[in-house]
Scaffold this motif. Structure first.
Motif, mmCIF file in Angstrom:
data_model
loop_
_atom_site.group_PDB
_atom_site.id
_atom_site.type_symbol
_atom_site.label_atom_id
_atom_site.label_comp_id
_atom_site.label_asym_id
_atom_site.label_seq_id
_atom_site.Cartn_x
_atom_site.Cartn_y
_atom_site.Cartn_z
ATOM 1 N N UNK A 208 0.833 -1.186 0.000
ATOM 2 C CA UNK A 208 0.000 0.000 0.000
ATOM 3 C C UNK A 208 0.874 1.244 0.000
ATOM 4 N N UNK A 209 0.315 2.322 -0.496
ATOM 5 C CA UNK A 209 1.067 3.564 -0.558
ATOM 6 C C UNK A 209 1.031 4.278 0.781
ATOM 7 N N UNK A 210 2.035 5.098 1.020
ATOM 8 C CA UNK A 210 2.084 5.888 2.249
ATOM 9 C C UNK A 210 0.890 6.837 2.312
ATOM 10 N N UNK A 211 0.415 7.294 1.144
ATOM 11 C CA UNK A 211 -0.740 8.184 1.097
ATOM 12 C C UNK A 211 -1.995 7.475 1.621
ATOM 13 N N UNK A 212 -2.195 6.235 1.220
ATOM 14 C CA UNK A 212 -3.345 5.456 1.682
ATOM 15 C C UNK A 212 -3.258 5.228 3.188
ATOM 16 N N UNK A 213 -2.063 4.926 3.669
ATOM 17 C CA UNK A 213 -1.854 4.702 5.099
ATOM 18 C C UNK A 213 -2.161 5.968 5.890
ATOM 19 N N UNK A 214 -1.605 7.084 5.458
ATOM 20 C CA UNK A 214 -1.808 8.346 6.182
ATOM 21 C C UNK A 214 -3.278 8.769 6.165
ATOM 22 N N UNK A 215 -3.933 8.568 5.036
ATOM 23 C CA UNK A 215 -5.359 8.913 4.957
ATOM 24 C C UNK A 215 -6.161 8.062 5.946
ATOM 25 N N UNK A 216 -5.814 6.801 6.039
ATOM 26 C CA UNK A 216 -6.547 5.901 6.935
ATOM 27 C C UNK A 216 -6.345 6.276 8.399
ATOM 28 N N UNK A 217 -5.122 6.649 8.767
ATOM 29 C CA UNK A 217 -4.866 6.958 10.180
ATOM 30 C C UNK A 217 -5.151 8.411 10.532
ATOM 31 N N UNK A 218 -5.563 9.202 9.548
ATOM 32 C CA UNK A 218 -5.890 10.603 9.818
ATOM 33 C C UNK A 218 -7.164 10.744 10.651
ATOM 34 N N UNK A 219 -8.021 9.769 10.591
ATOM 35 C CA UNK A 219 -9.304 9.832 11.291
ATOM 36 C C UNK A 219 -9.153 9.340 12.732
ATOM 37 N N UNK A 220 -9.632 10.103 13.720
ATOM 38 C CA UNK A 220 -9.480 9.690 15.121
ATOM 39 C C UNK A 220 -10.207 8.386 15.466
ATOM 40 N N UNK A 221 -11.333 8.125 14.829
ATOM 41 C CA UNK A 221 -12.036 6.862 15.086
ATOM 42 C C UNK A 221 -11.188 5.687 14.636
ATOM 43 N N UNK A 222 -10.576 5.799 13.483
ATOM 44 C CA UNK A 222 -9.740 4.707 12.985
ATOM 45 C C UNK A 222 -8.494 4.526 13.847
ATOM 46 N N UNK A 223 -7.939 5.622 14.358
ATOM 47 C CA UNK A 223 -6.794 5.491 15.272
ATOM 48 C C UNK A 223 -7.209 4.774 16.545
ATOM 49 N N UNK B 275 -8.830 -1.792 6.257
ATOM 50 C CA UNK B 275 -8.477 -2.981 5.472
ATOM 51 C C UNK B 275 -7.880 -2.597 4.131
ATOM 52 N N UNK B 276 -8.460 -1.607 3.469
ATOM 53 C CA UNK B 276 -7.942 -1.161 2.172
ATOM 54 C C UNK B 276 -6.521 -0.627 2.298
ATOM 55 N N UNK B 277 -6.201 -0.049 3.454
ATOM 56 C CA UNK B 277 -4.851 0.455 3.707
ATOM 57 C C UNK B 277 -3.935 -0.653 4.226
ATOM 58 N N UNK B 278 -4.472 -1.850 4.357
ATOM 59 C CA UNK B 278 -3.737 -3.021 4.842
ATOM 60 C C UNK B 278 -3.236 -2.837 6.279
#
Length: 89
Positions: A1-16, A51-54
């Motif tokens: 996965x790309x770093x962009x996908x990872x950062x987008x996924x962890x940008x949300x407080x609920x996902x963190x 999941x999409x961000x692995x």
């Protein structure tokens, strides 16, 4: 996965928060949803982004799906951030 996908996924407080829950042990979607004041479909959307961000893996056991943290993707992001910062670790 790309770093962009990872950062987008962890940008949300609920996902963190979900990632923090999963670092302790694997959980079902229902167990994860118990920690939030939102519907199960809303939690499922967050799980799908992770999941999409692995960042998480899922495993079906009977009628339940259990989620667990995939720390290797976080390790890759951390290494990239350390390199960007100039850390020599």
């Amino acid at each position: 996965m790309s770093i962009q996908t990872t950062m987008k996924a962890i940008a949300d407080p609920t996902r963190r928060t979900i990632l923090n829950l999963l670092k302790k042990n694997r959980l079902s979607a229902g167990e994860i949803a118990e920690h939030f004041n939102m519907s199960l479909p809303a939690v499922s959307k967050h799980l799908n982004v992770l999941k999409e961000a692995d960042l998480i893996r899922d495993q079906r056991e009977g009628k339940y799906i259990f989620y667990e943290l995939n720390a290797s993707v976080l390790d890759e992001a951390l290494l990239w951030l350390q390199d960007l910062r100039g850390d020599s670790k």
